[in-house]
Design a protein around this motif. Structure first.
Motif, PDB file in Angstrom:
ATOM      1  N   GLU A  26      27.314  54.547  40.030  1.00  0.00           N
ATOM      2  CA  GLU A  26      27.839  54.981  38.737  1.00  0.00           C
ATOM      3  C   GLU A  26      28.211  53.790  37.861  1.00  0.00           C
ATOM      4  OE1 GLU A  26      31.552  57.658  36.928  1.00  0.00           O
ATOM      5  OE2 GLU A  26      31.244  57.472  39.102  1.00  0.00           O
ATOM      6  N   ASN A  27      28.764  52.712  38.494  1.00  0.00           N
ATOM      7  CA  ASN A  27      29.189  51.533  37.740  1.00  0.00           C
ATOM      8  C   ASN A  27      28.151  50.422  37.733  1.00  0.00           C
ATOM      9  OD1 ASN A  27      31.630  52.781  37.201  1.00  0.00           O
ATOM     10  ND2 ASN A  27      32.688  51.820  38.926  1.00  0.00           N
ATOM     11  N   SER A  28      26.993  50.683  38.344  1.00  0.00           N
ATOM     12  CA  SER A  28      25.902  49.697  38.408  1.00  0.00           C
ATOM     13  C   SER A  28      26.344  48.396  39.067  1.00  0.00           C
ATOM     14  CB  SER A  28      25.338  49.417  37.003  1.00  0.00           C
ATOM     15  OG  SER A  28      24.760  50.571  36.446  1.00  0.00           O
ATOM     16  N   VAL A  29      27.002  48.538  40.231  1.00  0.00           N
ATOM     17  CA  VAL A  29      27.402  47.385  41.030  1.00  0.00           C
ATOM     18  C   VAL A  29      26.847  47.603  42.437  1.00  0.00           C
ATOM     19  CG1 VAL A  29      29.306  46.005  41.918  1.00  0.00           C
ATOM     20  CG2 VAL A  29      29.510  47.106  39.683  1.00  0.00           C
ATOM     21  N   TYR A  30      26.050  46.638  42.904  1.00  0.00           N
ATOM     22  CA  TYR A  30      25.358  46.800  44.178  1.00  0.00           C
ATOM     23  C   TYR A  30      25.627  45.611  45.105  1.00  0.00           C
ATOM     24  CZ  TYR A  30      22.890  50.371  41.540  1.00  0.00           C
ATOM     25  OH  TYR A  30      22.599  51.478  40.770  1.00  0.00           O
ATOM     26  N   GLY A  31      25.796  45.922  46.381  1.00  0.00           N
ATOM     27  CA  GLY A  31      26.007  44.883  47.382  1.00  0.00           C
ATOM     28  C   GLY A  31      27.244  44.044  47.184  1.00  0.00           C
ATOM     29  N   PRO A  32      28.405  44.646  46.830  1.00  0.00           N
ATOM     30  CA  PRO A  32      29.607  43.830  46.650  1.00  0.00           C
ATOM     31  C   PRO A  32      30.078  43.266  47.989  1.00  0.00           C
ATOM     32  CG  PRO A  32      30.197  46.154  46.640  1.00  0.00           C
ATOM     33  CD  PRO A  32      28.692  46.089  46.696  1.00  0.00           C
ATOM     34  N   GLY A  33      30.380  41.979  48.022  1.00  0.00           N
ATOM     35  CA  GLY A  33      30.810  41.396  49.277  1.00  0.00           C
ATOM     36  C   GLY A  33      31.119  39.925  49.181  1.00  0.00           C
ATOM     37  N   HIS A  34      31.206  39.309  50.323  1.00  0.00           N
ATOM     38  CA  HIS A  34      31.618  37.917  50.527  1.00  0.00           C
ATOM     39  C   HIS A  34      32.720  37.530  49.542  1.00  0.00           C
ATOM     40  CE1 HIS A  34      30.707  34.098  52.667  1.00  0.00           C
ATOM     41  NE2 HIS A  34      31.711  33.788  51.851  1.00  0.00           N
ATOM     42  N   ASN A  35      33.873  38.087  49.801  1.00  0.00           N
ATOM     43  CA  ASN A  35      35.006  37.986  48.883  1.00  0.00           C
ATOM     44  C   ASN A  35      35.977  36.896  49.285  1.00  0.00           C
ATOM     45  OD1 ASN A  35      35.937  39.798  51.190  1.00  0.00           O
ATOM     46  ND2 ASN A  35      37.839  39.361  50.084  1.00  0.00           N
ATOM     47  N   SER A  36      36.921  36.633  48.421  1.00  0.00           N
ATOM     48  CA  SER A  36      38.131  35.872  48.732  1.00  0.00           C
ATOM     49  C   SER A  36      39.266  36.514  47.958  1.00  0.00           C
ATOM     50  CB  SER A  36      37.966  34.393  48.365  1.00  0.00           C
ATOM     51  OG  SER A  36      37.639  34.238  47.000  1.00  0.00           O
ATOM     52  N   PHE A  37      40.480  36.025  48.151  1.00  0.00           N
ATOM     53  CA  PHE A  37      41.644  36.602  47.489  1.00  0.00           C
ATOM     54  C   PHE A  37      42.443  35.519  46.775  1.00  0.00           C
ATOM     55  CE2 PHE A  37      40.764  39.377  51.112  1.00  0.00           C
ATOM     56  CZ  PHE A  37      40.652  40.611  50.468  1.00  0.00           C
ATOM     57  N   PHE A  38      43.136  35.918  45.730  1.00  0.00           N
ATOM     58  CA  PHE A  38      44.062  35.002  45.064  1.00  0.00           C
ATOM     59  C   PHE A  38      45.176  35.802  44.413  1.00  0.00           C
ATOM     60  CE2 PHE A  38      41.043  36.145  41.752  1.00  0.00           C
ATOM     61  CZ  PHE A  38      41.815  36.276  40.606  1.00  0.00           C
ATOM     62  N   LYS A  39      46.289  35.130  44.159  1.00  0.00           N
ATOM     63  CA  LYS A  39      47.406  35.741  43.456  1.00  0.00           C
ATOM     64  C   LYS A  39      47.396  35.312  41.996  1.00  0.00           C
ATOM     65  CE  LYS A  39      50.808  36.736  47.045  1.00  0.00           C
ATOM     66  NZ  LYS A  39      50.916  38.167  46.649  1.00  0.00           N
ATOM     67  N   SER A  40      48.013  36.125  41.150  1.00  0.00           N
ATOM     68  CA  SER A  40      48.169  35.775  39.743  1.00  0.00           C
ATOM     69  C   SER A  40      49.100  34.573  39.639  1.00  0.00           C
ATOM     70  CB  SER A  40      48.743  36.956  38.972  1.00  0.00           C
ATOM     71  OG  SER A  40      49.978  37.368  39.543  1.00  0.00           O
ATOM     72  N   PRO A  41      49.052  33.835  38.530  1.00  0.00           N
ATOM     73  CA  PRO A  41      49.927  32.666  38.378  1.00  0.00           C
ATOM     74  C   PRO A  41      51.403  32.962  38.590  1.00  0.00           C
ATOM     75  CG  PRO A  41      48.232  32.633  36.701  1.00  0.00           C
ATOM     76  CD  PRO A  41      48.089  33.945  37.418  1.00  0.00           C
ATOM     77  N   ASP A  42      51.870  34.157  38.236  1.00  0.00           N
ATOM     78  CA  ASP A  42      53.288  34.482  38.439  1.00  0.00           C
ATOM     79  C   ASP A  42      53.578  35.026  39.836  1.00  0.00           C
ATOM     80  OD1 ASP A  42      52.293  37.061  38.387  1.00  0.00           O
ATOM     81  OD2 ASP A  42      53.264  37.629  36.509  1.00  0.00           O
ATOM     82  N   GLY A  43      52.543  35.142  40.662  1.00  0.00           N
ATOM     83  CA  GLY A  43      52.722  35.586  42.036  1.00  0.00           C
ATOM     84  C   GLY A  43      52.936  37.073  42.216  1.00  0.00           C
ATOM     85  N   LYS A  44      52.816  37.858  41.165  1.00  0.00           N
ATOM     86  CA  LYS A  44      53.137  39.284  41.234  1.00  0.00           C
ATOM     87  C   LYS A  44      51.928  40.174  41.515  1.00  0.00           C
ATOM     88  CE  LYS A  44      57.083  38.872  38.064  1.00  0.00           C
ATOM     89  NZ  LYS A  44      57.672  39.323  36.771  1.00  0.00           N
ATOM     90  N   GLU A  45      50.727  39.663  41.305  1.00  0.00           N
ATOM     91  CA  GLU A  45      49.528  40.486  41.463  1.00  0.00           C
ATOM     92  C   GLU A  45      48.614  39.881  42.525  1.00  0.00           C
ATOM     93  OE1 GLU A  45      49.214  41.876  36.751  1.00  0.00           O
ATOM     94  OE2 GLU A  45      47.772  40.448  37.593  1.00  0.00           O
ATOM     95  N   ASP A  46      47.907  40.768  43.227  1.00  0.00           N
ATOM     96  CA  ASP A  46      46.883  40.356  44.190  1.00  0.00           C
ATOM     97  C   ASP A  46      45.516  40.724  43.646  1.00  0.00           C
ATOM     98  OD1 ASP A  46      48.427  39.377  46.594  1.00  0.00           O
ATOM     99  OD2 ASP A  46      49.338  41.357  46.337  1.00  0.00           O
ATOM    100  N   TRP A  47      44.581  39.790  43.747  1.00  0.00           N
ATOM    101  CA  TRP A  47      43.244  39.964  43.194  1.00  0.00           C
ATOM    102  C   TRP A  47      42.192  39.677  44.247  1.00  0.00           C
ATOM    103  CZ3 TRP A  47      41.677  40.644  37.846  1.00  0.00           C
ATOM    104  CH2 TRP A  47      42.748  40.906  36.987  1.00  0.00           C
ATOM    105  N   ILE A  48      41.073  40.386  44.111  1.00  0.00           N
ATOM    106  CA  ILE A  48      39.904  40.125  44.934  1.00  0.00           C
ATOM    107  C   ILE A  48      38.841  39.458  44.065  1.00  0.00           C
ATOM    108  CG2 ILE A  48      38.997  42.481  44.565  1.00  0.00           C
ATOM    109  CD1 ILE A  48      37.663  42.267  47.306  1.00  0.00           C
ATOM    110  N   LEU A  49      38.224  38.439  44.615  1.00  0.00           N
ATOM    111  CA  LEU A  49      37.125  37.715  43.979  1.00  0.00           C
ATOM    112  C   LEU A  49      35.909  37.928  44.868  1.00  0.00           C
ATOM    113  CD1 LEU A  49      36.302  35.565  41.772  1.00  0.00           C
ATOM    114  CD2 LEU A  49      37.067  33.821  43.397  1.00  0.00           C
ATOM    115  N   TYR A  50      34.808  38.423  44.320  1.00  0.00           N
ATOM    116  CA  TYR A  50      33.653  38.798  45.139  1.00  0.00           C
ATOM    117  C   TYR A  50      32.366  38.611  44.351  1.00  0.00           C
ATOM    118  CZ  TYR A  50      33.765  43.132  42.382  1.00  0.00           C
ATOM    119  OH  TYR A  50      33.760  44.038  41.351  1.00  0.00           O
ATOM    120  N   HIS A  51      31.237  38.688  45.034  1.00  0.00           N
ATOM    121  CA  HIS A  51      29.965  38.677  44.312  1.00  0.00           C
ATOM    122  C   HIS A  51      29.280  40.034  44.458  1.00  0.00           C
ATOM    123  CE1 HIS A  51      27.833  37.213  48.219  1.00  0.00           C
ATOM    124  NE2 HIS A  51      27.398  38.422  47.976  1.00  0.00           N
TER     125      HIS A  51
END
Length: 341
Positions: free
Chosen positions: A271-296
């Motif tokens: 539906e969102n036209s995103v295929y094969g999402p994976g090989h991720n890493s994680f990081f926090k926002s500069p203020d430390g309040k949010e968690d984010w996923i970084l992936y391809h």
């Protein structure tokens, strides 16, 4: 209102220094597999697989690379066991020194192993990157996608490897480290492909009729809960997705203490036209309040493991029992706010 004042207000509203905007859409770069980021003293240090060298970016905002500093920090010498196929680099700050871990081989995939460089400078864009050697476990087998982390003030590495010398299945292993470039003791198997969603990707090869894949492991901690998020199935398929291991005991080297989630936690969205999402890493926002996923991921079906893979990021949340919630990979039309400052 004066036209010039209107322009100034728009500029101040939409910009946060260095020309960075307050919102963004994915992907954050047109191409780049295996994205990884380290946040250190006000800057994101970002990298992804280039293949023949190690490249580092420095930016205030991962959503805007237009003015990011970029540098090739190392080109491997020719005719070595680590001259080719440099995959999935990760930059880490350990005891106030910089380390970059990466997989490489001599042109033969059978010889892929993990290697590490060290830089004692506070600034990874200066100083000298010293080759520290191969990071090898016992037994020394094919290894890629190493991720290093601290647990109870001790250093560990997790990675994807083969049981023997022949391709056919990739497992997740863990080992304790006695230094940032040395593994202590034997490797421990903590995950192998069990479910159908981890076994997608026939190669149509007589010697390798199928490849069951667990790779790209990433350590994740939240409120005392410990997880390893990993990629499963062949990256050449649209079924490439993320799975979850949860630590249920204190001993991180005890395989029985790792519980695998029976279903993928982050997978393709037609539906969102995103295929094969994976090989991720994680990081926090500069203020430390949010968690984010970084992936391809790919933007179209059937694009496989090539240069069409592009880095993307989105915020994650947490369930009442402490499990990460990734949701669906967002579309390229979805406007997101940058990580909170």
């Amino acid at each position: 209102m004066c036209k010039h004042v209107q322009v100034l207000i728009i500029f101040l509203t939409c910009s946060l220094g260095y020309g960075q905007t307050s919102t963004f859409t994915n992907p954050i770069l047109p191409s780049g597999a295996d994205p990884f980021s380290t946040y250190y003293k006000g800057f994101y240090y970002y990298t992804h697989t280039v293949g023949d060298r190690l490249v580092l970016w420095k930016t205030k905002n991962l959503a805007d690379f237009t003015q990011a500093e970029k540098k090739t920090i190392w080109i491997p010498p020719k005719n070595t066991m680590y001259s080719h196929s440099i995959w999935a680099p990760e930059f880490h700050v350990i005891d106030d020194k910089w380390y970059v871990y990466f997989a490489a081989d001599d042109g033969d995939n059978l010889n892929h192993r993990m290697y590490v460089l060290e830089n004692i400078s506070e600034d990874p864009f200066s100083g000298e990157w010293q080759f520290k050697g191969k990071v090898a476990a016992n037994p020394d087998r094919w290894a890629i996608d190493g991720n290093v982390f601290r647990y109870k003030n001790e250093l560990f590495m997790i990675w994807s490897g083969w049981e023997g010398y022949k391709n056919g299945q990739q497992n997740i292993y863990i080992a304790k480290m006695k230094s940032p470039w040395e593994i202590e003791g034997n490797r421990v198997l903590i995950s192998e492909p069990d479910y159908v969603w981890e076994k997608q990707g026939d190669l149509n090869d007589e010697d390798n009729p199928h490849v069951n894949v667990n790779e790209g492991p990433q350590y994740l901690e939240h409120d005392g809960n410990i997880f390893i998020i990993y990629s499963a199935s062949g990256c050449w398929t649209d079924f490439y997705s993320l799975g979850l291991l949860r630590l249920k005991g204190e001993d991180i080297l005890n395989p029985a203490n790792w519980e695998k989630h029976s279903k993928p936690i982050f997978t393709k969205s037609q539906e969102n036209s995103v295929y094969g999402p994976g090989h991720n890493s994680f990081f926090k926002s500069p203020d430390g309040k949010e968690d984010w996923i970084l992936y391809h991921a790919n933007s179209k079906p059937g694009q496989g493991c090539g240069s069409k893979r592009s880095p993307r990021m989105q915020k994650i949340s947490w369930s009442k029992d402490g499990v990460p919630i990734f949701g669906d990979p967002v579309s390229e039309d979805t406007t997101l706010e940058i990580p909170s400052n």
